[in-house]
Write an enzyme that holds these catalytic residues in place. Sequence first.
Site, PDB file in Angstrom:
ATOM      1  N   HIS A   1      -5.455  15.854  -5.395  1.00 42.97           N
ATOM      2  CA  HIS A   1      -5.776  16.224  -4.015  1.00 42.97           C
ATOM      3  C   HIS A   1      -5.619  17.722  -3.759  1.00 42.97           C
ATOM      4  O   HIS A   1      -6.091  18.223  -2.732  1.00 42.97           O
ATOM      5  CB  HIS A   1      -4.896  15.440  -3.037  1.00 42.97           C
ATOM      6  CG  HIS A   1      -5.296  13.995  -2.885  1.00 42.97           C
ATOM      7  ND1 HIS A   1      -5.639  13.203  -3.944  1.00 42.97           N
ATOM      8  CD2 HIS A   1      -5.401  13.208  -1.776  1.00 42.97           C
ATOM      9  CE1 HIS A   1      -5.942  11.988  -3.519  1.00 42.97           C
ATOM     10  NE2 HIS A   1      -5.806  11.961  -2.210  1.00 42.97           N
TER      11      HIS A   1
ATOM     12  N   GLY B   1      -6.578   5.018  -0.720  1.00 40.20           N
ATOM     13  CA  GLY B   1      -7.921   5.091  -0.169  1.00 40.20           C
ATOM     14  C   GLY B   1      -8.778   3.946  -0.673  1.00 40.20           C
ATOM     15  O   GLY B   1      -8.396   2.769  -0.616  1.00 40.20           O
TER      16      GLY B   1
ATOM     17  N   ARG C   1     -15.075  38.708  41.381  1.00 41.54           N
ATOM     18  CA  ARG C   1     -14.596  37.824  42.441  1.00 41.54           C
ATOM     19  C   ARG C   1     -14.090  36.493  41.898  1.00 41.54           C
ATOM     20  O   ARG C   1     -13.156  35.893  42.445  1.00 41.54           O
ATOM     21  CB  ARG C   1     -15.734  37.589  43.441  1.00 41.54           C
ATOM     22  CG  ARG C   1     -15.335  36.792  44.650  1.00 41.54           C
ATOM     23  CD  ARG C   1     -16.402  36.697  45.731  1.00 41.54           C
ATOM     24  NE  ARG C   1     -17.730  37.072  45.357  1.00 41.54           N
ATOM     25  CZ  ARG C   1     -18.821  36.358  45.641  1.00 41.54           C
ATOM     26  NH1 ARG C   1     -18.700  35.193  46.259  1.00 41.54           N
ATOM     27  NH2 ARG C   1     -20.009  36.778  45.317  1.00 41.54           N
TER      28      ARG C   1
ATOM     29  N   ASN D   1      -0.006  13.384   4.003  1.00 44.52           N
ATOM     30  CA  ASN D   1      -0.769  12.604   4.963  1.00 44.52           C
ATOM     31  C   ASN D   1      -0.388  12.923   6.404  1.00 44.52           C
ATOM     32  O   ASN D   1       0.296  12.146   7.060  1.00 44.52           O
ATOM     33  CB  ASN D   1      -0.523  11.115   4.682  1.00 44.52           C
ATOM     34  CG  ASN D   1      -1.752  10.278   4.939  1.00 44.52           C
ATOM     35  OD1 ASN D   1      -2.581  10.622   5.767  1.00 44.52           O
ATOM     36  ND2 ASN D   1      -1.867   9.172   4.228  1.00 44.52           N
TER      37      ASN D   1
ATOM     38  N   TYR E   1       0.838  -1.211   0.000  1.00 49.90           N
ATOM     39  CA  TYR E   1       0.000   0.000   0.000  1.00 49.90           C
ATOM     40  C   TYR E   1       0.870   1.257   0.000  1.00 49.90           C
ATOM     41  O   TYR E   1       1.815   1.392   0.775  1.00 49.90           O
ATOM     42  CB  TYR E   1      -0.930   0.025   1.213  1.00 49.90           C
ATOM     43  CG  TYR E   1      -1.748   1.310   1.259  1.00 49.90           C
ATOM     44  CD1 TYR E   1      -2.698   1.571   0.278  1.00 49.90           C
ATOM     45  CD2 TYR E   1      -1.527   2.276   2.237  1.00 49.90           C
ATOM     46  CE1 TYR E   1      -3.429   2.753   0.275  1.00 49.90           C
ATOM     47  CE2 TYR E   1      -2.253   3.453   2.251  1.00 49.90           C
ATOM     48  CZ  TYR E   1      -3.197   3.686   1.260  1.00 49.90           C
ATOM     49  OH  TYR E   1      -3.909   4.859   1.252  1.00 49.90           O
TER      50      TYR E   1
END
Length: 517
Positions: free
Chosen positions: A84, A61, A286, A197, A54
Amino acid sequence: MHTVVVGTSGTTAQDVIAVARGNARVELSAEALAALASAREIVDALAARPEPVYGVSTGFGALATRHIGHELRAQLQRNIVRSHAAGMGPRVEREVVRALMFLRLKTVASGHTGVRPEVAQTMADVLNAGITPVVHEYGSLGCSGDLAPLSHCALTLMGEGDAEGPDGAVRPAGELLAAHGIAPVELREKEGLALLNGTDGMLGMLIMALADLDRLYTSADITAALTLEALLGTPKVLAPELHAIRPHPGQAASAANMRAVLDGSELTGHFQEEEAPRVQDAYSVRCAPQVAGAGRDTLAHARTVAERELAAAVDNPVVLPDGAGGGRVESNGNFHGAPVAYVLDFLAIAAADLGSIAERRTDRLLDKNRSHGLPPFLADDAGVDSGLMIAQYTQAALVGELKRLAVPASADSIPSSAMQEDHVSLGWSAARKLRTVVANLGRVVAVELYAAARAIELRHGLAPAPASRAAIEALRAAGVQGPGPDRFLAPDLAAAEAFVREGGLVEAVERVTGPLA
């Protein structure tokens, strides 16, 4: 010029800011270059095998099932960058893009991405040349990292797309690279994917927000002290023994800051001497240390997350050596932005509440029924003059926006990539809205400063604390005018905002008090 050396073990927040905002030069260490070369040998060996790996010899993807032959792998890497780089909307700020690029280089230099040394060197060269890729507002889901923003940066390395030169002009990236003697990279197996990535954009924005919020929280402690003083309130609630019995460190730090600012004041402690004596001050006065302190502790948690992420190598797949000269490439989910997204949203929530309590103090200063003797709206001639009435309107509008922006992005998710990426962090969205939150919080604190300084100057006959006086004098020297008839307020408010944002308020006070938390 400061130089940041990138090694294999991450980087620091200070280095990120030096590169992003200070234009520091970047160098790769000998250790990083060796790690890059070693990891590349592993990728090259795996690329030569017939079995699909891969990111090396497959699609990406939902398309990861296709095996890609040697003759198409360079095209595959180019294509993933081009496809992309699909961002839309306004340009992202230069400092964000520089942080994004530097943090990607940090991960590449870890030796876990398989990128060749010459690609990493080109990344450093582009940063050092002051070339800034054009990155757009929309395109990241925060998982698998900040894909579209990083792709626009990778496109510049290839000599494609548009980038901004050191002169601020946008030109074709290829022209800018050529003008600086930088050769475009020819991507090989895994390199396109490795450049895209990671959580680098959201992390860079987190680091810069932490730096800005550090200053704003100290500024808010100062303005809260000035408001307490202007309202003739009591500093007894700031006693260290009271905060020791509820031992939140941020609370103790905020109370200590307020005590330091108020030391020597003649204005505090008069709340029981009025015609209608107060038993205690309002919550917004306060409880200032409790609210600001909780925000400080939120900052501390976010800083821990950022430090862990700075030490991380975020990529998918990653290269892992096996100790025997070889190694493997493993798919993983470390790119998911949830850890960063959560703290980005948490910071927005805390900052919105800090703005909310500051606005309530400002409103109290302007209301003659609750300001203990101050003129309505701090006006010179109330009725003829409106004073700071609409300055508080502006502050209230900013607080309303802060509350809307505090709605978390990370509680949402939207599936993508044909349901392969079916849960995303939306961390980039959390980071983008946090930048707006930080800017608006600075404006809110500036309005409180503007009102509290005027109110103190209207308390005739009693001397403010030396630190308060120093703050007001520095504010006036910065061009912010004091009490008087109505005038055009926008320039005064803008100058007060710059005074807070650029650290002038904290610097003026610390010259008297010494370092504050």
